[in-house]
Design a protein around this motif. Sequence first.
Motif, PDB file in Angstrom:
ATOM      1  N   ALA A 217      73.922  47.041  41.166  1.00 49.96           N
ATOM      2  CA  ALA A 217      72.620  46.492  42.175  1.00 49.96           C
ATOM      3  C   ALA A 217      71.782  45.992  41.142  1.00 49.96           C
ATOM      4  CB  ALA A 217      72.117  47.936  42.428  1.00 49.96           C
ATOM      5  N   VAL A 218      71.858  46.280  39.652  1.00 50.54           N
ATOM      6  CA  VAL A 218      71.040  45.455  38.901  1.00 50.54           C
ATOM      7  C   VAL A 218      71.198  43.835  38.901  1.00 50.54           C
ATOM      8  CG1 VAL A 218      70.518  44.894  36.201  1.00 50.54           C
ATOM      9  CG2 VAL A 218      70.991  47.233  37.212  1.00 50.54           C
ATOM     10  N   ALA A 220      72.688  42.214  41.370  1.00 50.52           N
ATOM     11  CA  ALA A 220      72.712  41.562  42.802  1.00 50.52           C
ATOM     12  C   ALA A 220      71.583  40.836  43.189  1.00 50.52           C
ATOM     13  CB  ALA A 220      72.720  42.889  43.883  1.00 50.52           C
ATOM     14  N   PRO A 221      69.965  40.911  43.006  1.00 48.85           N
ATOM     15  CA  PRO A 221      69.238  39.844  43.331  1.00 48.85           C
ATOM     16  C   PRO A 221      69.285  38.829  42.557  1.00 48.85           C
ATOM     17  CG  PRO A 221      68.093  42.242  42.749  1.00 48.85           C
ATOM     18  CD  PRO A 221      69.738  42.273  42.285  1.00 48.85           C
ATOM     19  N   LEU A 222      69.757  38.698  41.596  1.00 45.92           N
ATOM     20  CA  LEU A 222      69.986  37.665  40.758  1.00 45.92           C
ATOM     21  C   LEU A 222      70.812  36.518  41.250  1.00 45.92           C
ATOM     22  CD1 LEU A 222      68.806  39.707  38.483  1.00 45.92           C
ATOM     23  CD2 LEU A 222      69.964  38.484  37.008  1.00 45.92           C
ATOM     24  N   TYR A 224      71.437  36.039  44.575  1.00 48.81           N
ATOM     25  CA  TYR A 224      71.076  35.617  46.041  1.00 48.81           C
ATOM     26  C   TYR A 224      71.002  33.858  45.935  1.00 48.81           C
ATOM     27  CZ  TYR A 224      70.908  39.993  48.704  1.00 48.81           C
ATOM     28  OH  TYR A 224      71.239  40.939  49.498  1.00 48.81           O
ATOM     29  N   GLY A 236      76.044  44.584  47.013  1.00 48.05           N
ATOM     30  CA  GLY A 236      75.124  44.814  45.956  1.00 48.05           C
ATOM     31  C   GLY A 236      75.074  46.445  45.923  1.00 48.05           C
TER      32      GLY A 236
ATOM     33  N   TYR B 199      66.458  47.594  42.924  1.00 46.07           N
ATOM     34  CA  TYR B 199      67.656  47.517  42.796  1.00 46.07           C
ATOM     35  C   TYR B 199      68.179  48.236  41.561  1.00 46.07           C
ATOM     36  CZ  TYR B 199      69.972  44.975  46.789  1.00 46.07           C
ATOM     37  OH  TYR B 199      70.521  44.728  47.804  1.00 46.07           O
ATOM     38  N   THR B 200      67.188  48.174  40.444  1.00 39.61           N
ATOM     39  CA  THR B 200      67.803  48.643  39.094  1.00 39.61           C
ATOM     40  C   THR B 200      67.865  50.152  39.130  1.00 39.61           C
ATOM     41  OG1 THR B 200      66.587  46.980  38.032  1.00 39.61           O
ATOM     42  CG2 THR B 200      66.936  48.783  36.514  1.00 39.61           C
ATOM     43  N   ALA B 203      70.604  51.336  40.855  1.00 44.01           N
ATOM     44  CA  ALA B 203      71.887  51.258  39.961  1.00 44.01           C
ATOM     45  C   ALA B 203      71.821  52.454  39.120  1.00 44.01           C
ATOM     46  CB  ALA B 203      71.974  49.708  39.217  1.00 44.01           C
TER      47      ALA B 203
ATOM     48  N   ARG C 159      67.599  50.023  51.526  1.00 49.48           N
ATOM     49  CA  ARG C 159      68.655  49.994  50.866  1.00 49.48           C
ATOM     50  C   ARG C 159      69.359  51.057  50.843  1.00 49.48           C
ATOM     51  NH1 ARG C 159      71.624  45.911  51.961  1.00 49.48           N
ATOM     52  NH2 ARG C 159      72.846  45.868  49.973  1.00 49.48           N
ATOM     53  N   LEU C 187      65.163  40.095  50.312  1.00 49.72           N
ATOM     54  CA  LEU C 187      65.883  39.696  49.496  1.00 49.72           C
ATOM     55  C   LEU C 187      66.558  38.156  49.879  1.00 49.72           C
ATOM     56  CD1 LEU C 187      68.379  42.973  49.393  1.00 49.72           C
ATOM     57  CD2 LEU C 187      67.218  41.991  47.356  1.00 49.72           C
ATOM     58  N   ASN C 191      62.687  36.583  47.373  1.00 47.70           N
ATOM     59  CA  ASN C 191      63.562  36.915  46.416  1.00 47.70           C
ATOM     60  C   ASN C 191      64.283  35.954  46.032  1.00 47.70           C
ATOM     61  OD1 ASN C 191      64.993  38.557  44.291  1.00 47.70           O
ATOM     62  ND2 ASN C 191      66.521  38.365  45.786  1.00 47.70           N
ATOM     63  N   MET C 192      64.886  35.288  46.914  1.00 46.27           N
ATOM     64  CA  MET C 192      65.758  34.201  46.507  1.00 46.27           C
ATOM     65  C   MET C 192      64.930  33.162  46.182  1.00 46.27           C
ATOM     66  SD  MET C 192      68.102  31.967  49.006  1.00 46.27           S
ATOM     67  CE  MET C 192      69.458  33.299  49.750  1.00 46.27           C
ATOM     68  N   GLN C 195      64.036  33.972  42.662  1.00 38.36           N
ATOM     69  CA  GLN C 195      65.199  33.877  41.807  1.00 38.36           C
ATOM     70  C   GLN C 195      65.886  32.466  41.450  1.00 38.36           C
ATOM     71  OE1 GLN C 195      66.402  36.000  39.802  1.00 38.36           O
ATOM     72  NE2 GLN C 195      65.990  38.096  40.805  1.00 38.36           N
TER      73      GLN C 195
END
Lengths: 300, 223, 227
Positions: A217-218, A220-222, A224, A236, B199-200, B203, C159, C187, C191-192, C195
């Motif tokens: 999960a850490v 996953a957003p990176l 996208y 994710g 998300y962190t 995890a 989520r 996301l 977010n996209m 990122q």
Amino acid sequence: MTDEKPEETQKKRDIIKIMNTIDRRIIFLLIALAIILPLVFHLVFTVRASPIVEAIFDKVESLPPGSKVILSFDYGPSTVPENQPMAEAVARHVLHKDLKLYMMAVWATGPPQIDLVKSRVVDVDFPKKVYGKDWINLGYKAGNQGLINAILLDLKGMYTTDIHGTPIDDFEMMRDVANLTDMSLIVCIGSGYPGMREWVQFAGDPGRIPVCGGVTAVEAPLLYPYYPRQLLGLMGGLQGAAEYEATLVTKYPQFIATSEQAVKLMGPQTVAHLVIISFVIIGNIAFFAEKGRQRKGKKA
Amino acid sequence: MAHVFELWIGSLLTLMIFSFLYKDNPFYKFAEHLFVGVSAAYWMVIGIWSTLMPNLVARIWPNALQGIVNMPADAKPQYHYLIPAVFGILMLTRLIEKISWLSRWAMAFVIGFAAGTNFTRYLQSDFVGQIYNAMIPFIAKGDGGISIGASISGIVLLIGVISALCYFFFSKEHSGAFGAVSRVGIWFLMVTFGAAFGYTVMARISLLTGRMQYLGEWLSSIF
Amino acid sequence: MKVQIPLIISFIVGIALIIAIFVPHDPFHSMNETFSIYFDLIAVFAFILGGGNLLKVHGDKIYRRAKDWKYSIVTAAGFIIMLVVGALKLGGPPGFTGDVTAEGSWFKFMYDSLFVPLQSTMFSLLAFFVASASYRAFRAKTREATLLLIAAFIILVGRTPLGHYLTGWLPPPLQFLHIPNVSNWILSFPNMAGQRAIMIGISLGIIATSLKMILGIERSYLGGESK
């Protein structure tokens, strides 16, 4: 001026103070309980898949029998609860669809995870599948992204043998494989560097090979920004794994008994999230109450 | 029986590390130091048996490794593999202070390879690829007409990318219209960091759940 | 020799790999392939260097009786025992030619009983600290911090199956407000966007640094005597 009596104000102040200074050990204890209790009482929720996970499932579904799929184990014991269910669900799906499964690792800690897939998936659900014909364990090679770059050009240049040391050309499913471009799909299950990003950069994009997979999960957003043109789907974290399992089980109910690891872990996950959210809310209530009182104090 | 041993050793080590939650203590330190030693050895052993022996040593001296590494009986030596072998040995000179400068030659190869591959791969996937990915229709068509939701999302995406890029443009003062755009960029970045934070948390909780399951298995083996 | 030769090596290897992308024919194609394999092989020596360095540092600590030197014995002993067991493939089927991580080998036993629980627990400890830090530091002090907080909350709820239970009852026209849908939207769009901007920035940095390294402008990797 406030109309509250001094003792009421004092009481309120005490509550705010308590809310503002909860001992970290209490938080630790509640987090531990939030995980242990749902595990003990088998709290299980229904999981529904999101489009980004369904895309992977649909891709595997659409591949004709005999297509070659690489499953790369780029993680270690530290992220097993998130990554292992993903790897097992994909392996189960790939073998069920009669696709050829090539398992390898860019992480040194990957091979023991491949062994787990063998004992939990191949031996249990597909005992008739033949090693070297239907699935193979290529093992680990050093080099990180250099390994991916090397096998994109010549797979057998690095993988001269399988993990057990048997010459690679002794296996039927390896004879018509020259490099990664012979693969119909790359599935990376990763938890950092090297992982999904490197598979996209060093294999998917230059070789025009479809890449998908699952990450912690850490991470996953990176990833996208690669979706959907460079990365056709992404699982994710635990939720991603649970979504794949849920989709698999809905379509193939015969796997219910063996393929619901992540779904079962979503109970503790949900409760723990609730506990953390509650603490953040408590902290913010205390913060605003304190701020309000300071403002009142200034006015007075 | 071996599994029971495994479970006991593993669980005791798990508890030793969890003891850090109370405070730093000798049990935690023991487990922490053991972890460092065991990890380094694991990587080294796997590196030796998975790559060094079959891919390097066996290619240079196939006859010397018969019975140690599986290979065809008629394997011929490939002497050009002496080049990476020499570079590898040069890398180890880092351990000997007097000649440690020789390790730079090996480092130079590694750096040259990483720079050469990163240059092209980042250019294709993370720069050109991302610009290409950002080029999506402003007005998206759905079933029987314009899809308002998809169009708004597309516009949000474009505004987000441009404004966040403006925020990272530090050679121009963030004032006036440019400042306003970069402020919007900050908002997008905050949402991005919020998503990353969520998300962190997710995890870390999953990993803890895994450990609790392990301890549960150990406890049920006792009772 | 200490500076010029490394610079020449970096230049030749780096340039050859860049040219190989634009001229995917020999000799550049085979240089790409050969250099990749060489790189992978040299990478193994980094593991050996890491092990050697570990012994050197902890050996020195034990020799000098430095602070916490007794724990260095634990590190060194753990390292040496696991190394000997793995390098000699003790107890594993079938002798030297078998897989070192095969079930039944001593190395696999040490991996399962020491490495796995130690690594997993180290990482899982962070769950407690993430929870504690969120409570302490996550305050909606400014507009930006509030945005971060709201996004994090939506992801935390959306989520998990909780999101479905909370807003699953919404009628179809309002389904876009369903929390899992909102979290997917966050996301996939804001977010996209963020990122992607970060990714473009990082890629420009890496491209520039790579070029500087190949051309010998950036030479900090050569250490102190590089000037």
